[in-house]
Write a protein that holds these residues in place. Sequence first.
Motif, PDB file in Angstrom:
ATOM      1  N   PRO A  51       8.399  -2.845  -5.543  1.00 47.93           N
ATOM      2  CA  PRO A  51       7.194  -3.378  -4.874  1.00 47.93           C
ATOM      3  C   PRO A  51       7.206  -4.894  -4.759  1.00 47.93           C
ATOM      4  CG  PRO A  51       6.688  -2.899  -7.156  1.00 47.93           C
ATOM      5  CD  PRO A  51       8.141  -2.493  -6.949  1.00 47.93           C
ATOM      6  N   ASP A  52       8.316  -5.444  -4.270  1.00 53.46           N
ATOM      7  CA  ASP A  52       8.463  -6.895  -4.227  1.00 53.46           C
ATOM      8  C   ASP A  52       8.300  -7.489  -2.830  1.00 53.46           C
ATOM      9  OD1 ASP A  52      10.738  -5.917  -3.049  1.00 53.46           O
ATOM     10  OD2 ASP A  52      12.150  -6.806  -4.478  1.00 53.46           O
ATOM     11  N   GLY A  53       7.918  -6.637  -1.874  1.00 55.04           N
ATOM     12  CA  GLY A  53       7.726  -7.131  -0.515  1.00 55.04           C
ATOM     13  C   GLY A  53       8.981  -7.155   0.320  1.00 55.04           C
ATOM     14  N   GLN A  54      10.114  -6.805  -0.269  1.00 56.99           N
ATOM     15  CA  GLN A  54      11.366  -6.819   0.479  1.00 56.99           C
ATOM     16  C   GLN A  54      11.605  -5.506   1.219  1.00 56.99           C
ATOM     17  OE1 GLN A  54      11.601 -10.535  -0.035  1.00 56.99           O
ATOM     18  NE2 GLN A  54      13.247  -9.524   1.079  1.00 56.99           N
TER      19      GLN A  54
ATOM     20  N   VAL B  71      -1.659  -1.938   3.755  1.00 55.20           N
ATOM     21  CA  VAL B  71      -1.631  -3.388   3.889  1.00 55.20           C
ATOM     22  C   VAL B  71      -2.295  -3.877   5.177  1.00 55.20           C
ATOM     23  CG1 VAL B  71      -0.146  -5.427   4.066  1.00 55.20           C
ATOM     24  CG2 VAL B  71       0.444  -3.585   2.475  1.00 55.20           C
ATOM     25  N   ALA B  72      -1.863  -3.333   6.322  1.00 52.87           N
ATOM     26  CA  ALA B  72      -2.372  -3.869   7.584  1.00 52.87           C
ATOM     27  C   ALA B  72      -2.422  -2.798   8.661  1.00 52.87           C
ATOM     28  CB  ALA B  72      -1.502  -5.029   8.058  1.00 52.87           C
TER      29      ALA B  72
ATOM     30  N   PHE C 197      -1.234   2.879  13.839  1.00 50.96           N
ATOM     31  CA  PHE C 197       0.041   2.385  13.321  1.00 50.96           C
ATOM     32  C   PHE C 197      -0.263   1.301  12.303  1.00 50.96           C
ATOM     33  CE2 PHE C 197       0.574   3.981  17.550  1.00 50.96           C
ATOM     34  CZ  PHE C 197       1.749   4.724  17.496  1.00 50.96           C
ATOM     35  N   GLY C 198       0.444   1.322  11.187  1.00 48.15           N
ATOM     36  CA  GLY C 198       0.143   0.356  10.148  1.00 48.15           C
ATOM     37  C   GLY C 198       1.287   0.115   9.195  1.00 48.15           C
ATOM     38  N   VAL C 199       1.043  -0.808   8.278  1.00 49.33           N
ATOM     39  CA  VAL C 199       2.058  -1.284   7.340  1.00 49.33           C
ATOM     40  C   VAL C 199       1.644  -0.964   5.917  1.00 49.33           C
ATOM     41  CG1 VAL C 199       3.183  -3.356   6.437  1.00 49.33           C
ATOM     42  CG2 VAL C 199       2.787  -3.120   8.897  1.00 49.33           C
TER      43      VAL C 199
ATOM     44  N   ARG D 165      -0.718 -11.594   1.353  1.00 51.00           N
ATOM     45  CA  ARG D 165       0.194 -12.427   2.161  1.00 51.00           C
ATOM     46  C   ARG D 165       0.822 -11.606   3.294  1.00 51.00           C
ATOM     47  NH1 ARG D 165       2.697 -16.688   3.556  1.00 51.00           N
ATOM     48  NH2 ARG D 165       4.960 -17.038   3.479  1.00 51.00           N
ATOM     49  N   VAL D 166       1.235 -10.374   3.002  1.00 51.04           N
ATOM     50  CA  VAL D 166       1.823  -9.527   4.042  1.00 51.04           C
ATOM     51  C   VAL D 166       0.760  -9.160   5.077  1.00 51.04           C
ATOM     52  CG1 VAL D 166       3.020  -7.365   4.508  1.00 51.04           C
ATOM     53  CG2 VAL D 166       3.571  -8.654   2.440  1.00 51.04           C
ATOM     54  N   ASN D 167      -0.452  -8.893   4.602  1.00 52.82           N
ATOM     55  CA  ASN D 167      -1.556  -8.589   5.513  1.00 52.82           C
ATOM     56  C   ASN D 167      -1.783  -9.732   6.490  1.00 52.82           C
ATOM     57  OD1 ASN D 167      -4.760  -9.250   5.754  1.00 52.82           O
ATOM     58  ND2 ASN D 167      -4.382  -7.068   6.085  1.00 52.82           N
TER      59      ASN D 167
END
Length: 315
Positions: A75-78, A109-110, A243-245, A258-260
């Motif tokens: 879960p490091d955003g990579q 997230v988004a 559609f989302g992240v 931050r990703v959002n």
Amino acid sequence: MACAVAFSSAAVAQAQWPERPVRVVVPFPAGGATDLIARVVTQQVAQNLGQQMLIENKAGAGGTIGSGEVAKAAPDGQTILFTTSSTHAISPHLMPRLSYDAGKDFIPVAHVADAPSVLLVTPSLPVKTVAELVAYAKANPGKLNYATSGNGTIVHLNTAAFSAQAGIEMTHVPYKGTALAIPDLVTGQVHVLFDSLPTGMPHVNSGKVRALGVTSEKRTTLAPELPTIGESGLPGFASVTWFGVYLPAGASPALVERVNQAFNQAVQSPEVKASLAKLGVDAAATGTPAQFAAMVKADSARWGNVIRQHKITIQ
């Protein structure tokens, strides 16, 4: 002290995200709708952040294979999952042996975009509005059938929800994709089809089939001349493929935020909005992770009820 130092290091890393190329898993085939939307949006994210976003298509089992892989990622955003309602609002109710728990193994997230559908009918059917279709179906019980892209698909669920709210019954005719159903809709072998806007509207514009309305909550800029089904006699009816992240569970609140922000900024770009419109989808309004999570939860509950009520399976 050691814990404080570790926490500080993690916070710095998150603030600098991404420090290296990010893997974006799209759990559907290259060239499909989700893949095309992901490429438009992530290209803008990459440009804004000055870091590569590498699309990786992990297709199979309705998107559940790629989703399951991201669920196990660090879960490091990579590693990011770019997906749609199929994997997180529908499949959990149809596939009890999923390799992931949609509610526990991910962090929403988004919200990126929405794809409304259009209600199409064969031109030989003597109806020009949703109200007329409902009235005709009630006056001619057992005479209408409807095409779908298969059991348990959003096309199937849309029609089941529509029929239930309208109080009508139609016979289900499943196809392996809506493109295969269009010729039979044109000739009148099937009568009704909920299709995506980009694939359905060319047939409407050519006069081969008739459009009665769209499934979005408000009229879509993609076909502003068409009324919503909700305003056409079925108040409250609305359905879009979103559609989302997602990030794997365990991502820190700072990283999620931050990703959002990165995806919200990209989606609000005029260039991205225009590119998404060409694909037949509306860019989502800027929203928080909590708002996206609430939307997914409501969508999942709704489709779960439809699936149970109509005893829909994918067997």
